[in-house]
Design a protein around this motif. Structure first.
Motif, PDB file in Angstrom:
ATOM      1  N   ILE A 199      47.433  44.366  36.750  1.00 14.86           N
ATOM      2  CA  ILE A 199      47.002  44.753  35.403  1.00 14.86           C
ATOM      3  C   ILE A 199      45.735  43.990  35.006  1.00 14.86           C
ATOM      4  O   ILE A 199      44.797  44.562  34.457  1.00 14.86           O
ATOM      5  N   LEU A 202      42.760  45.468  36.797  1.00 17.56           N
ATOM      6  CA  LEU A 202      42.384  46.755  36.197  1.00 17.56           C
ATOM      7  C   LEU A 202      41.750  46.550  34.819  1.00 17.56           C
ATOM      8  O   LEU A 202      40.790  47.227  34.463  1.00 17.56           O
ATOM      9  N   TYR A 203      42.280  45.594  34.075  1.00 15.85           N
ATOM     10  CA  TYR A 203      41.735  45.296  32.754  1.00 15.85           C
ATOM     11  C   TYR A 203      40.284  44.834  32.866  1.00 15.85           C
ATOM     12  O   TYR A 203      39.406  45.283  32.151  1.00 15.85           O
ATOM     13  N   LYS A 205      38.238  45.553  35.139  1.00 15.81           N
ATOM     14  CA  LYS A 205      37.376  46.671  35.526  1.00 15.81           C
ATOM     15  C   LYS A 205      36.844  47.388  34.291  1.00 15.81           C
ATOM     16  O   LYS A 205      35.782  47.987  34.320  1.00 15.81           O
ATOM     17  N   ASN A 206      37.614  47.358  33.216  1.00 13.16           N
ATOM     18  CA  ASN A 206      37.185  48.023  31.984  1.00 13.16           C
ATOM     19  C   ASN A 206      36.235  47.160  31.155  1.00 13.16           C
ATOM     20  O   ASN A 206      35.563  47.657  30.279  1.00 13.16           O
ATOM     21  N   LYS A 207      36.241  45.867  31.430  1.00 13.03           N
ATOM     22  CA  LYS A 207      35.348  44.971  30.688  1.00 13.03           C
ATOM     23  C   LYS A 207      34.122  44.711  31.559  1.00 13.03           C
ATOM     24  O   LYS A 207      34.112  43.800  32.374  1.00 13.03           O
ATOM     25  N   MET A 208      33.126  45.558  31.393  1.00 15.14           N
ATOM     26  CA  MET A 208      31.982  45.471  32.301  1.00 15.14           C
ATOM     27  C   MET A 208      30.838  44.623  31.754  1.00 15.14           C
ATOM     28  O   MET A 208      29.917  44.285  32.458  1.00 15.14           O
ATOM     29  N   VAL A 209      30.933  44.299  30.458  1.00 16.15           N
ATOM     30  CA  VAL A 209      29.838  43.543  29.851  1.00 16.15           C
ATOM     31  C   VAL A 209      30.066  42.048  30.072  1.00 16.15           C
ATOM     32  O   VAL A 209      31.093  41.520  29.669  1.00 16.15           O
TER      33      VAL A 209
END
Lengths: 274, 351
Positions: A199, A202-203, A205-209
């Protein structure tokens, strides 16, 4: 005649315990210290056979007067049992009581195969207690010692495997193994950790900044020039940790203390001074 | 009022926009194509606004006349290229890009609006925690191709780094296990050069977002020409070269330390305790870099995304779909549990 008999036993003991194999294993009582009358011997033998039939475990009783001093009573009991091929089945299930009348008086119980499971340390202690009580009551009533031994052993054989040895099992070589509790907690923790990692990955991966902290991309690799290298010793310190000695041949499996006899067979049991 | 500028097609006088895919200018009406050289020649000939220096002082004039339809355009003081709200025509506010605001270089857009939309639509790839509806095209509230002002810094660095390093050896003797930790004071000195560390020169854009779309490929960098701006928005810097430098310096120092650390080998752990690094700024330039900014409206919240207009790297923080997260957690847990259970069961059966 009697002297001859003693001499013969002496010789037997000196030649070596390993030449016991001529013994008749149907004879469960071997009174080398002449503590029993022949009637008593016969009676005990009968009781022993009843025990064998009932619980499918061998029961052997031995008295000795002079022991090869290179062997302890415990080793003697184990070797006597192993080399004379006592025991029922492939795992030589059964138990033996040796009363050692040599200068240090001992009585010693040794268990083999399934008997290791049935007689855990607490039960062995209890049987030894019963025999000791009998010795306290009447020091010379040897027949009573053996009778108590058979009765006490029967009591526990009837009760089956104690809870302390529920997870103990005897392999085909007669060696006891402890079957650990199924590791539910371990499996749960393992699965939780893996799931959390998944998790979090994956989390992220969503926080790209992300703030840039280094300038490696803009470093001209060919200009890296190290001009000064110095390694100076400062301090040292050493710590030590005790390691558990795991190489010993005796140990504790489940609720039973187990050691390996010279024949390579595992035995449980215990003993006391008289 | 300031001067605005856009590019007219030399053939039909229609608005001429930059075409990122062809890296040229294509007239939408007469389909004529022009290269930068052709446009420069044409502009020289026509002797247009480009040639004469406007006498307007640097000021915060915010009202411009659209050269196409005559409407008034009102902008922020930092905007240097915008579009007319009435005729959608690009207006390059030329005086904002002059003097000290005249960029040295520009990297032209390579990615079109459609590329950015496509990239956004594919955002969910490999990101199972994204709400499925997030990457729909309809959520793009606003998007614009902007030339964002950046400062590029070159540095020569030299310095010394001091570290405490541990070397651990362990052995057993008797019933004891010994662990010996030797500590060393390790010094490394040297020098290295950095080239074109970019720092965003506009307060309007978050630094971490601009960091995240790096790197740009400087091989495509062109001498600045207004023509590249047509069809896009542009900003001028409002963080000076000196102010912006701090970020670049910190990054260079960090990399310097990393390089020195890499040279320290043969230890189990290395902790840098002291450093003394000198940076000399050998060159800096002011450039415009192409960025597609996307404002995403999802469930009444605005998410800012940025795409590198040259490489197509799209970044932004994507919201988490809690239901999906819980579901994935449970499924992962169940699979792990099952595998571990079967594994333990089989391995115990073999005893």
């Amino acid at each position: 005649m009697r002297r001859l008999k003693i001499l013969f036993i002496f010789a037997l003991l000196f030649i070596g315990i390993r030449s016991f194999n001529a013994l008749d294993t149907e004879q469960k009582v071997h009174d080398y210290a002449f503590l029993l009358t022949s009637e008593e011997e016969e009676k005990l033998n009968e009781l022993a056979h009843e025990f064998v039939d009932e619980y499918n475990m061998d029961i052997v009783m031995v008295t000795i007067k002079n022991r090869d001093l290179s062997l302890s009573t415990k080793e003697y009991a184990q070797d006597f049992y192993d080399y004379n091929k006592f025991g029922i089945g492939n795992t030589h299930d059964g138990l033996i009581l040796v009363i050692d009348m040599s200068s240090d008086r001992y009585f010693k119980i040794s268990t083999t195969g399934e008997a290791i499971r049935i007689y855990d340390d607490d039960r062995i202690d209890s049987i030894l207690d019963d025999i000791e009580d009998q010795i306290d009551k009447d020091y010379d009533a040897y027949y009573k010692f053996f009778e108590t031994f058979i009765n006490s052993s029967s009591k526990y054989a009837k009760m089956g495997v104690p809870s302390s040895n529920e997870n103990l099992y005897i392999d085909k070589y007669g060696d006891p193994h402890y079957r650990k509790q199924f590791p539910w907690v371990g499996i749960t923790i393992f699965s939780l950790i893996i799931s959390i990692i998944v998790i979090v990955v994956l989390y992220l991966k969503n926080k790209m900044v992300r703030k840039a902290t280094s300038a490696d991309v803009y470093l001209i690799k060919s200009t890296i020039n190290i001009t000064n290298r110095l390694d100076r010793f400062l301090t040292t310190h050493t710590t030590s940790v005790r390691i558990n000695d795991a190489s010993s041949s005796s140990g504790h499996v489940g609720g039973s203390s187990v050691s390996r006899g010279s024949s390579g067979i595992s035995h449980g049991g215990g003993g006391r001074r008289m | 009022m300031g001067n605005t500028l856009d590019h007219k097609c030399p053939s039909c006088n229609a608005v001429l926009k930059f075409n990122p895919h062809g890296q040229n200018w294509v007239c939408e009406y007469c389909k004529n194509k022009y290269t930068i050289e052709q446009l420069e020649e044409y502009e020289k000939k026509s002797n247009k606004v480009l040639e004469k220096e406007p006498e307007v002082k640097k000021s915060d004039i915010d009202v411009y006349i659209c050269p196409n339809c005559g409407a008034q355009i009102i902008t922020d003081p930092s905007v240097s290229a915008t579009s007319c709200v009435y005729c959608k025509n690009t207006a390059i506010l030329k005086d904002k890009l002059q003097g000290e605001f005249n960029p040295n270089y520009v990297i032209p857009f390579k990615k079109t609006k459609e590329d950015a939309i496509d990239a956004f639509k594919k955002l969910g790839k490999g990101k199972p925690l994204m709400p499925r509806a997030f990457s729909k095209k309809e959520n793009i509230n606003e998007m614009s191709g902007i030339y964002i002002p950046f400062w590029l810094y070159d540095y020569n660095s030299d310095g010394v780094v001091e570290a405490h390093c541990n070397r651990i050896t362990s052995w057993s003797s008797g019933n004891y296990r010994y662990t010996k930790t030797d500590t060393f004071l390790v010094t490394r000195g040297g020098n290295m050069s950095f080239e074109k560390i970019p720092v965003d020169g506009s307060k309007r854009f978050q630094n971490d977002i601009m960091n995240s779309i790096e790197p740009f490929d400087y091989n495509d960098m062109k001498e600045f020409n207004y023509s590249y701006l047509s069809g896009f928005l542009s900003e001028k810097y409002d963080i000076t070269k000196e102010e912006a430098q701090e970020d670049a310096i910190n990054r260079a120092k960090e990399s310097f330390k990393e390089q020195m650390k890499k040279d320290i080998i043969g230890y189990n752990s290395t902790t840098i305790v002291k450093d003394n690094i000198n940076l000399v700024n050998t060159n800096s330039s002011y450039v415009l870099l192409p960025v597609w900014m996307l404002n995403i409206k999802y469930k009444d919240k605005i998410y800012t995304f940025a795409m590198n207009g040259q490489t197509g790297k799209l970044i932004g923080d994507i919201p988490i779909d809690n239901k999906k997260a819980i579901l994935i957690f449970i499924i992962t847990f169940a699979i792990c549990f099952l595998i571990a259970f079967v594994f333990m069961y089989i391995s115990r059966g073999q005893i």
